[in-house]
Design a protein around this motif. Structure first.
Motif, PDB file in Angstrom:
ATOM      1  N   ASP A   1       0.478  -1.168   0.193  1.00  0.00           N
ATOM      2  CA  ASP A   1      -0.354  -0.187  -0.161  1.00  0.00           C
ATOM      3  C   ASP A   1       0.638   1.086  -0.053  1.00  0.00           C
ATOM      4  O   ASP A   1       1.623   1.129   0.521  1.00  0.00           O
ATOM      5  CB  ASP A   1      -1.139  -0.237   1.289  1.00  0.00           C
ATOM      6  CG  ASP A   1      -2.302   1.245   1.131  1.00  0.00           C
ATOM      7  OD1 ASP A   1      -1.703   2.156   0.634  1.00  0.00           O
ATOM      8  OD2 ASP A   1      -3.186   0.687   1.278  1.00  0.00           O
ATOM      9  N   GLU A   2       0.818   2.417  -0.794  1.00  0.00           N
ATOM     10  CA  GLU A   2       1.483   3.353  -0.430  1.00  0.00           C
ATOM     11  C   GLU A   2       0.970   4.832  -0.071  1.00  0.00           C
ATOM     12  O   GLU A   2       1.227   5.191   0.317  1.00  0.00           O
ATOM     13  CB  GLU A   2       1.464   3.778  -2.554  1.00  0.00           C
ATOM     14  CG  GLU A   2       2.046   3.035  -3.734  1.00  0.00           C
ATOM     15  CD  GLU A   2       3.887   2.532  -2.929  1.00  0.00           C
ATOM     16  OE1 GLU A   2       4.147   3.644  -2.453  1.00  0.00           O
ATOM     17  OE2 GLU A   2       3.623   1.619  -3.550  1.00  0.00           O
ATOM     18  N   ARG A   3      -0.132   4.285   1.259  1.00  0.00           N
ATOM     19  CA  ARG A   3      -0.840   5.430   1.495  1.00  0.00           C
ATOM     20  C   ARG A   3       0.458   5.541   2.727  1.00  0.00           C
ATOM     21  O   ARG A   3       1.096   4.852   3.323  1.00  0.00           O
ATOM     22  CB  ARG A   3      -1.738   4.796   2.296  1.00  0.00           C
ATOM     23  CG  ARG A   3      -3.177   5.124   1.556  1.00  0.00           C
ATOM     24  CD  ARG A   3      -3.881   4.543   2.630  1.00  0.00           C
ATOM     25  NE  ARG A   3      -4.490   3.206   3.359  1.00  0.00           N
ATOM     26  CZ  ARG A   3      -4.934   3.689   4.193  1.00  0.00           C
ATOM     27  NH1 ARG A   3      -5.771   4.103   4.801  1.00  0.00           N
ATOM     28  NH2 ARG A   3      -4.312   2.598   5.179  1.00  0.00           N
ATOM     29  N   LYS A   4       0.531   6.771   3.203  1.00  0.00           N
ATOM     30  CA  LYS A   4       1.224   7.489   4.282  1.00  0.00           C
ATOM     31  C   LYS A   4       0.718   6.497   6.173  1.00  0.00           C
ATOM     32  O   LYS A   4      -0.875   6.327   6.059  1.00  0.00           O
ATOM     33  CB  LYS A   4       1.709   8.547   4.405  1.00  0.00           C
ATOM     34  CG  LYS A   4       2.860   9.255   3.422  1.00  0.00           C
ATOM     35  CD  LYS A   4       3.155  10.404   3.473  1.00  0.00           C
ATOM     36  CE  LYS A   4       3.895  10.791   2.448  1.00  0.00           C
ATOM     37  NZ  LYS A   4       5.573  10.583   1.585  1.00  0.00           N
ATOM     38  N   PRO A   5       1.310   6.290   6.814  1.00  0.00           N
ATOM     39  CA  PRO A   5       0.985   6.111   8.222  1.00  0.00           C
ATOM     40  C   PRO A   5       0.169   7.058   7.998  1.00  0.00           C
ATOM     41  O   PRO A   5       0.613   8.004   7.945  1.00  0.00           O
ATOM     42  CB  PRO A   5       1.912   5.808   8.561  1.00  0.00           C
ATOM     43  CG  PRO A   5       2.981   5.095   8.223  1.00  0.00           C
ATOM     44  CD  PRO A   5       3.341   6.268   6.610  1.00  0.00           C
ATOM     45  N   GLY A   6      -0.533   6.967   9.007  1.00  0.00           N
ATOM     46  CA  GLY A   6      -1.572   7.790  10.240  1.00  0.00           C
ATOM     47  C   GLY A   6      -1.402   7.452  11.424  1.00  0.00           C
ATOM     48  O   GLY A   6      -0.607   8.083  12.113  1.00  0.00           O
TER      49      GLY A   6
ATOM     50  N   TYR B   1       3.627   5.886  12.713  1.00  0.00           N
ATOM     51  CA  TYR B   1       2.421   6.304  13.096  1.00  0.00           C
ATOM     52  C   TYR B   1       2.213   7.852  14.407  1.00  0.00           C
ATOM     53  O   TYR B   1       3.663   7.096  14.815  1.00  0.00           O
ATOM     54  CB  TYR B   1       1.421   5.460  14.013  1.00  0.00           C
ATOM     55  CG  TYR B   1       1.157   4.751  12.396  1.00  0.00           C
ATOM     56  CD1 TYR B   1      -0.461   4.916  12.122  1.00  0.00           C
ATOM     57  CD2 TYR B   1       1.730   3.401  11.908  1.00  0.00           C
ATOM     58  CE1 TYR B   1      -0.256   3.328  10.683  1.00  0.00           C
ATOM     59  CE2 TYR B   1       2.104   2.491  10.634  1.00  0.00           C
ATOM     60  CZ  TYR B   1      -0.039   2.866  10.447  1.00  0.00           C
ATOM     61  OH  TYR B   1      -0.258   1.972   8.911  1.00  0.00           O
ATOM     62  N   GLU B   2       1.292   8.390  14.003  1.00  0.00           N
ATOM     63  CA  GLU B   2       0.908   9.360  14.977  1.00  0.00           C
ATOM     64  C   GLU B   2       0.369   8.476  16.136  1.00  0.00           C
ATOM     65  O   GLU B   2      -1.006   8.153  15.941  1.00  0.00           O
ATOM     66  CB  GLU B   2       0.321  10.802  14.697  1.00  0.00           C
ATOM     67  CG  GLU B   2      -0.293  11.742  16.148  1.00  0.00           C
ATOM     68  CD  GLU B   2      -0.567  12.507  15.470  1.00  0.00           C
ATOM     69  OE1 GLU B   2      -1.379  13.549  16.337  1.00  0.00           O
ATOM     70  OE2 GLU B   2      -0.615  13.144  14.110  1.00  0.00           O
ATOM     71  N   VAL B   3       1.258   8.370  17.347  1.00  0.00           N
ATOM     72  CA  VAL B   3      -0.261   7.204  18.209  1.00  0.00           C
ATOM     73  C   VAL B   3      -0.643   7.966  19.282  1.00  0.00           C
ATOM     74  O   VAL B   3       0.068   8.590  20.109  1.00  0.00           O
ATOM     75  CB  VAL B   3       0.969   5.899  18.775  1.00  0.00           C
ATOM     76  CG1 VAL B   3       0.504   5.386  19.669  1.00  0.00           C
ATOM     77  CG2 VAL B   3       1.869   5.568  17.398  1.00  0.00           C
TER      78      VAL B   3
ATOM     79  N   GLU C   1     -12.649  13.092  17.840  1.00  0.00           N
ATOM     80  CA  GLU C   1     -10.968  13.054  16.387  1.00  0.00           C
ATOM     81  C   GLU C   1     -10.970  11.788  15.944  1.00  0.00           C
ATOM     82  O   GLU C   1     -11.252  10.223  16.390  1.00  0.00           O
ATOM     83  CB  GLU C   1     -10.293  13.104  17.415  1.00  0.00           C
ATOM     84  CG  GLU C   1      -8.368  13.647  16.695  1.00  0.00           C
ATOM     85  CD  GLU C   1      -7.875  14.066  17.316  1.00  0.00           C
ATOM     86  OE1 GLU C   1      -6.742  14.187  16.935  1.00  0.00           O
ATOM     87  OE2 GLU C   1      -7.520  14.285  18.832  1.00  0.00           O
ATOM     88  N   PRO C   2     -10.899  12.151  14.447  1.00  0.00           N
ATOM     89  CA  PRO C   2     -11.441  10.892  13.993  1.00  0.00           C
ATOM     90  C   PRO C   2      -9.660  10.132  13.903  1.00  0.00           C
ATOM     91  O   PRO C   2      -8.298  11.079  13.926  1.00  0.00           O
ATOM     92  CB  PRO C   2     -11.211  12.149  11.984  1.00  0.00           C
ATOM     93  CG  PRO C   2     -10.876  12.980  12.607  1.00  0.00           C
ATOM     94  CD  PRO C   2     -11.282  12.852  14.224  1.00  0.00           C
ATOM     95  N   TRP C   3      -9.626   9.517  13.237  1.00  0.00           N
ATOM     96  CA  TRP C   3      -8.257   8.070  13.632  1.00  0.00           C
ATOM     97  C   TRP C   3      -8.537   7.346  12.594  1.00  0.00           C
ATOM     98  O   TRP C   3      -9.282   6.873  12.034  1.00  0.00           O
ATOM     99  CB  TRP C   3      -8.376   6.650  15.185  1.00  0.00           C
ATOM    100  CG  TRP C   3      -8.061   8.122  16.092  1.00  0.00           C
ATOM    101  CD1 TRP C   3      -9.461   8.467  17.394  1.00  0.00           C
ATOM    102  CD2 TRP C   3      -7.063   7.980  17.408  1.00  0.00           C
ATOM    103  NE1 TRP C   3      -9.157   9.363  17.871  1.00  0.00           N
ATOM    104  CE2 TRP C   3      -7.398   9.567  18.131  1.00  0.00           C
ATOM    105  CE3 TRP C   3      -5.574   8.315  16.624  1.00  0.00           C
ATOM    106  CZ2 TRP C   3      -6.408  10.005  18.575  1.00  0.00           C
ATOM    107  CZ3 TRP C   3      -5.011   9.258  17.542  1.00  0.00           C
ATOM    108  CH2 TRP C   3      -5.530  10.232  18.838  1.00  0.00           C
ATOM    109  N   ASP C   4      -7.135   7.186  12.291  1.00  0.00           N
ATOM    110  CA  ASP C   4      -6.791   5.993  11.089  1.00  0.00           C
ATOM    111  C   ASP C   4      -7.047   4.762  11.375  1.00  0.00           C
ATOM    112  O   ASP C   4      -7.381   3.347  10.268  1.00  0.00           O
ATOM    113  CB  ASP C   4      -5.564   6.895  10.091  1.00  0.00           C
ATOM    114  CG  ASP C   4      -5.649   7.728   9.344  1.00  0.00           C
ATOM    115  OD1 ASP C   4      -6.828   8.374   9.328  1.00  0.00           O
ATOM    116  OD2 ASP C   4      -4.852   8.692   9.883  1.00  0.00           O
ATOM    117  N   ALA C   5      -6.585   4.049  12.473  1.00  0.00           N
ATOM    118  CA  ALA C   5      -6.199   2.860  13.164  1.00  0.00           C
ATOM    119  C   ALA C   5      -6.427   2.690  14.160  1.00  0.00           C
ATOM    120  O   ALA C   5      -6.563   3.647  15.253  1.00  0.00           O
ATOM    121  CB  ALA C   5      -5.182   2.435  12.486  1.00  0.00           C
TER     122      ALA C   5
END
Length: 134
Positions: A6-11, A33-35, A51-55
């Motif tokens: 996957d080419e997406r950057k960590p979120g 990742y921002e953790v 707040e929205p989270w990617d994972a």
């Protein structure tokens, strides 16, 4: 967490559960990742509402009932969030609560062991390094 191809950057990721030595947090930060770490599902839900989270990575330390409830609740709040349930082991003698979760998986939710997660993070980092040198 995205696959290595996957080419997406960590979120942004929320880490739910006990990580005494902060190993998981350090590994995800090293992957970019921002953790944000919370100790329980209620705190995770509170943050996911604001707040929205990617994972989300849910660390199971025993009964998976609370972990499964947290996964369902997070999924209700954010359909696109990737959720990983981290367990000690997978196999024929796995936790009795784990079997129903594996037989009836939660949408976009994966169950991994720490070893499997480490392999994925290692592959992800290697892919990032290869992409950066191109």
């Amino acid at each position: 967490m995205s696959s290595a191809s996957d080419e997406r950057k960590p979120g942004k990721m929320i880490l739910v559960g006990v990580d005494h030595s902060q190993i998981l947090e350090r590994r995800f930060k090293a992957a970019g990742y921002e953790v944000f770490t919370v100790t329980d599902g209620m705190a995770a839900m509170d943050h996911a509402r604001r707040e929205p989270w990617d994972a989300a990575v849910l660390v199971s330390t025993g009964s998976l009932v609370n972990v499964a409830d947290t996964a369902f609740n997070l999924r209700d709040l954010n359909r696109s969030m990737e959720i990983i349930i981290l367990v000690n082991r997978l196999g024929p003698r796995s936790n009795r609560f784990l079997r129903p979760l594996l037989e009836h998986p939660i949408e976009r939710t994966r169950v991994l062991t720490r070893r499997q997660l480490q392999r994925e993070l290692t592959a992800f980092l290697a892919h990032q390094q290869r992409s950066a040198t191109r």
